[in-house]
Enzyme design. Structure first.
Site, PDB file in Angstrom:
ATOM      1  N   ASP A 169      13.105  -0.569  -4.799  1.00 22.74           N
ATOM      2  CA  ASP A 169      12.000  -1.071  -3.991  1.00 22.74           C
ATOM      3  C   ASP A 169      12.040  -2.566  -4.270  1.00 22.74           C
ATOM      4  OD1 ASP A 169       9.456  -2.186  -3.332  1.00 22.74           O
ATOM      5  OD2 ASP A 169       8.712  -0.153  -3.131  1.00 22.74           O
ATOM      6  N   HIS A 170      12.525  -3.337  -3.304  1.00 29.69           N
ATOM      7  CA  HIS A 170      12.850  -4.730  -3.658  1.00 29.69           C
ATOM      8  C   HIS A 170      11.618  -5.541  -4.049  1.00 29.69           C
ATOM      9  CE1 HIS A 170      11.800  -5.750   0.519  1.00 29.69           C
ATOM     10  NE2 HIS A 170      11.740  -7.002   0.123  1.00 29.69           N
ATOM     11  N   HIS A 178       6.275  -0.545  -0.850  1.00 33.49           N
ATOM     12  CA  HIS A 178       5.928  -1.851  -1.430  1.00 33.49           C
ATOM     13  C   HIS A 178       4.443  -1.966  -1.786  1.00 33.49           C
ATOM     14  CE1 HIS A 178       9.862  -2.611  -0.004  1.00 33.49           C
ATOM     15  NE2 HIS A 178       9.570  -3.053   1.192  1.00 33.49           N
TER      16      HIS A 178
END
Ligand code: BG6
Length: 518
Positions: free
Chosen positions: A207-208, A270
């Site tokens: 999950d950047h 996010h």
């Protein structure tokens, strides 16, 4: 008002340097499945280049691209070099750094379902082990849509290319990209497939957002400082807001977005990660499972959204034509690969509660949208007013609540709004802010999320990756909302370039509060 921070601009930070030196991993081979695609060119290779540039990649680290497209090693390297020139944080590309990295980049052409291609890959990996000293260590990056996960992991398993950590020996890790499913059943199925070939601790779900410096700093802000924790709870916090706004539309991803919508694209992953980090209890150690145990408890405590009257706590919108940053923007329904009568939401706002001792009855207002006036991700903690209003004007309370605002991006930083006396003979108050800016205090822009995350996969630290139960708990909570929306009418239109539909303003204003304009 500005705060003088101890790390003077442009001065090297000795703490950070020491940390970086300690954390150089052992060389491995990173195999990127789907290496001809956008992610590899825009994010992965530029991130690897910047790591090499900053001296953080181990000597001998090798990269193998695997995809159907027709590339030789040479033409693959050329296309990656162009990508670095365009997208790397550390630009312009330095020839010496690039040449050194490029000599360890290789390409294997093959279809994901062709067992013979895996034989060629295995032979290449053995060759690279000899030449680069990678010792059989493997990182498999699945930069491919989820339907390909099963066939790739099955082939890797059947060809004996996956080591078992229980048996010792060199590591094998697999890195997967979102979407981790479309709903709870599909997420469970993906996770089931992943653990038939790999053990959970070999799986790194990216999950950047967790790789962003400012997101990691949430933990430092909360748990490395003594002053915040005492008032980080329902006694002092009136409410919390989280905004993930983007000025871009769906660009070329209409196809994907039609099956996702903003709730699956941003909120499920996010935003719920951000909410978990803001709301979690202190972990017993700064270590992968301890941190993730606390995060998942927050997700478990999310109050179910009410089935009746859902519209009072959940609003969805879709952008109509408008103007963003001075340019005309088409309606979502006119975007490439989008149905002209699409009901997919490009905006969502929710009022949520975390039913536990710390947060009981404190609303968290969260919203995400495409084609909003600007790109900004912002978290704000809104505190209660002082217990007794000493300072009044015309018999009204003259002071405003304190707000701690954490700017995740851009202009990364933190500000605290508080009341101050306006200089002069009368006692008048006005809000002022104390500011911390990354760029000013540390003299540099924070690194890209993918740099940090790739490095962590090499180091084998999964603190910044989503664990299976986090993903499944998030879906379990969101599924009823998604199901309700799929049965109801169209989302409310909002002109591109505005802050979403009017109903989203009403969602918060009904409670006597207002969205912060970040
Ligand atoms: C991705 C979403 O995960 O995050 C995109 O799929 C979105 O739709 C992107 O644009 C936003 O990332 P960032 O880092 O620019 O906030």
């Amino acid at each position: 008002m500005s705060v003088v921070t101890s790390a003077a601009a442009a001065e090297p930070n000795p703490l950070r340097e020491g940390l970086e030196q300690e954390r150089v991993p052992d060389a491995s081979v990173l195999v990127i499945f789907g290496a001809a695609g956008d992610l590899t060119h825009r994010k992965l290779i530029p991130a690897l280049y910047s790591l090499a540039h900053d001296g953080l990649l181990p000597g001998g680290q090798a990269i193998v691209g695997f995809a159907r497209s027709d590339f030789s090693d040479e033409s693959f390297r050329r296309s990656l070099r162009e990508a670095c020139d365009k997208f790397a944080r550390t630009r312009p590309t330095e020839d010496a750094v690039w040449d050194n990295l490029a000599k360890s980049i290789f390409y294997i052409q093959g279809a994901f379902d062709d067992p013979a291609a895996y034989d060629r890959l295995a032979a290449k990996l053995a060759e690279i082990d000899q030449a680069c000293g990678c010792g059989g260590r493997r990182l498999y990056y699945l930069a491919v849509p989820p339907p390909f996960f099963p066939v790739i992991s099955k082939n890797l398993g059947e060809k004996g290319m996956v080591g078992d950590p229980e048996q010792g020996g060199p590591f094998t890790r697999v890195i997967i990209e979102k979407p981790f499913g479309h709903d709870l059943p599909s997420a469970k199925e993906l996770n089931r497939v992943a653990v038939t070939t790999f053990r959970e601790r070999q799986v790194f779900r990216i999950d950047h957002y967790l790789g962003k410096e400012t997101v990691q700093n949430l933990l430092v802000l909360r748990f490395a400082n003594g002053i915040f924790e005492p008032f980080w709870n329902r006694q002092y916090v009136d409410h919390v807001q989280v905004t993930v706004a983007e000025s871009i539309g769906v660009e070329k991803r209409g196809n994907y977005f039609e099956s996702a919508g903003i709730t699956r694209d941003i909120i499920q992953n996010h935003m719920l990660q951000l909410v978990s980090l803001i709301a979690m209890e202190p972990p017993v150690a700064f270590e992968a499972d301890a941190v993730r145990d606390e995060k998942v408890k927050v997700l478990r405590a999310l109050r179910d959204l009410p089935r009746a009257g859902m519209e009072s706590v959940a609003v969805r919108g879709q952008y109509a034509a408008g103007s963003v940053l001075g340019e005309h923007a088409e309606a979502y329904q006119k975007e490439e690969s989008v149905s002209p009568d699409s009901k997919v939401e490009t905006y969502a706002a929710l009022k949520i509660f975390i039913d536990n001792w710390r947060w009981a009855d404190v609303p968290f207002y969260i919203r995400a949208g495409k084609r909003l006036p600007k790109r900004v991700t912002d978290i704000s903690i809104h505190f209660r007013l002082a217990p007794y209003p000493l300072f009044r004007k015309n018999n009204q309370v003259a002071t405003q609540p304190n707000v701690l605002a954490i700017r995740i991006q851009p202009d990364e930083g933190i500000s605290l709004k508080f009341e101050s006396k306006v200089p002069g003979p009368t006692v008048r108050t006005a809000p002022v802010t104390m500011e911390f800016r990354y760029a000013t205090s540390f003299g540099a822009e924070p690194p890209e999320a993918y740099e940090r995350l790739l490095l962590e996969t090499m180091l084998g630290d999964s603190t910044l990756f989503a664990r299976r139960d986090e993903v499944e708990t998030a879906w379990a909570w969101l599924d009823p909302l998604l199901a309700a929306w799929s049965q109801s009418g169209a989302p409310q239109p909002y002109p591109a370039g505005t802050w979403g539909p009017a109903a989203a303003d009403q969602l918060i204003e009904r409670d006597g509060r207002k969205w912060r304009r970040p």
